[in-house]
Design a protein around this motif. Sequence first.
Motif, short mmCIF file in Angstrom:
data_model
loop_
_atom_site.label_atom_id
_atom_site.label_comp_id
_atom_site.label_asym_id
_atom_site.label_seq_id
_atom_site.Cartn_x
_atom_site.Cartn_y
_atom_site.Cartn_z
N UNK A 49 37.98 25.21 95.46
CA UNK A 49 37.65 26.47 96.16
C UNK A 49 36.58 26.27 97.23
N UNK A 50 35.59 25.45 96.93
CA UNK A 50 34.54 25.20 97.93
C UNK A 50 35.13 24.51 99.15
N UNK A 51 36.02 23.55 98.92
CA UNK A 51 36.66 22.86 100.04
C UNK A 51 37.51 23.82 100.87
N UNK A 52 38.24 24.69 100.20
CA UNK A 52 39.08 25.65 100.92
C UNK A 52 38.22 26.61 101.72
N UNK A 53 37.10 27.05 101.14
CA UNK A 53 36.20 27.94 101.88
C UNK A 53 35.63 27.22 103.10
N UNK A 54 35.32 25.93 102.93
CA UNK A 54 34.83 25.15 104.07
C UNK A 54 35.86 25.06 105.19
N UNK A 55 37.14 24.86 104.80
CA UNK A 55 38.20 24.81 105.81
C UNK A 55 38.33 26.15 106.53
N UNK A 56 38.23 27.25 105.77
CA UNK A 56 38.31 28.57 106.38
C UNK A 56 37.16 28.79 107.36
N UNK A 57 35.98 28.35 106.97
CA UNK A 57 34.81 28.49 107.86
C UNK A 57 35.01 27.69 109.14
N UNK A 58 35.53 26.46 109.01
CA UNK A 58 35.78 25.64 110.20
C UNK A 58 36.81 26.29 111.11
N UNK A 59 37.85 26.89 110.51
CA UNK A 59 38.85 27.58 111.31
C UNK A 59 38.25 28.75 112.07
N UNK A 60 37.38 29.50 111.40
CA UNK A 60 36.73 30.63 112.06
C UNK A 60 35.81 30.15 113.18
N UNK A 61 35.12 29.03 112.95
CA UNK A 61 34.24 28.50 113.99
C UNK A 61 35.05 28.09 115.23
N UNK A 62 36.22 27.46 114.99
CA UNK A 62 37.08 27.07 116.11
C UNK A 62 37.54 28.30 116.88
N UNK A 63 37.93 29.35 116.16
CA UNK A 63 38.37 30.59 116.81
C UNK A 63 37.23 31.23 117.59
N UNK A 64 36.03 31.18 117.03
CA UNK A 64 34.87 31.76 117.71
C UNK A 64 34.58 31.01 119.01
N UNK A 65 34.69 29.65 118.95
CA UNK A 65 34.47 28.88 120.17
C UNK A 65 35.50 29.22 121.24
#
Length: 399
Positions: A230-246
């Motif tokens: 779950x922690x890894x999946x949350x990390x992937x979701x956060x990275x995806x959101x960061x990419x979208x924000x950029x």
Amino acid sequence: MNLDTTIDIDLKGFFQWWGKELAFLAPKALRRQLRDRHGNVIFTPNGQGFDVVFYDDDGNTVTQRRIEPADIGHYQQLKNQYPAIEKAELVLRLPADHGLHKSVFLPAAAQENLQQVLGFELDRYTPFKMDHVYFSAILIGNTGYGQLQVLLIIAPKKRLDEPLALLETWGVRPRRVDYLPTTTDFPQYHNAYNLLPERYRQTGGTLRQSAHWLMSVLLLSLLFGVLVLPVWMEGQAVESLKTRIRQLEKQNQVVDAQQTEIDALRTETQRLIDTKRQAPALLPVLNELSNLLNDDTWLTHMQFSGQHMQIQGQSPAASALIAALETSEFFSNVSFVSPLTQDKVTGRERFQIGMDITMPASTDAVDGESASDRSANATSNGEDMPAGEAALEEEAAGE
């Protein structure tokens, strides 16, 4: 600690500690199923016999007996009375007079071959030679001065071989041999060493060990899936959101640049509008000037800048022009810029007059009307406009 300090990580000790912590969190029934042994039977030499203590999994004393060498059948009776002893771990615990333990300090380089180094240096730290004793070493830690602190446990072979041989006649084969003072003084290391000679050590069933390791790996995999995934999946979701924000930030930068350009154009347009509003309307001024000058007067030059105008020309009576121009609401501060001179050819007076332009309030309403519109209005009303005046107005409208 500096950058050259070597950090030693005891992976085996870490996984042992981690396994104990995980086992503590598991239900008691599950722990019983996963463990090969349940409880401990401690044999302590006492004179010619043994003090036998049976502990359960929680460390509680189940029974305590003293068995003499002649009472061979007494231990069998004890097993019949407590069948759980069959699955208990058998431990031979040497009393204080059967061995010794001490802390020694070795160079840090000896860590890789700790047992061999201690074997060669054993006579320096103890009164025994390596061939006469069984020994084990436990690494306690690094002193920080390039030395290792090691706990050395020694048992003379005679002191250990005799009780082992006696237990073997009873059909008892201990799985581990420890030393009572070490267990008392260093309880955290009571399972970290084993003085049992190699010839007495037992190898468990391959199938049972494989099943045990398989269960352990399965349990660790499930724990990994529950805790880490779950922690890894949350990390992937956060990275995806960061990419979208950029990506959105880049789009926002383009929009901001366009908005800045629009604001600059709006500001420049407003500045031009304000400048036009502040400047006098040229067509009304020319129209007023044309009405005030008589037909005998004509202009050769005209200069219009800001709120000021200069005119040059010839007139039969130039001095009368000042009074005529001052009667208009459009002109103020009317004066000659240079003295009057006589034109020898025409006989008229040359003049150069300067004046300030002041727009009357009555002209604001028609300020935006173009010259072509007024020309069309004049024609439709039956009025005749001089050709020169119309040309001036068209030229002014073009400017």
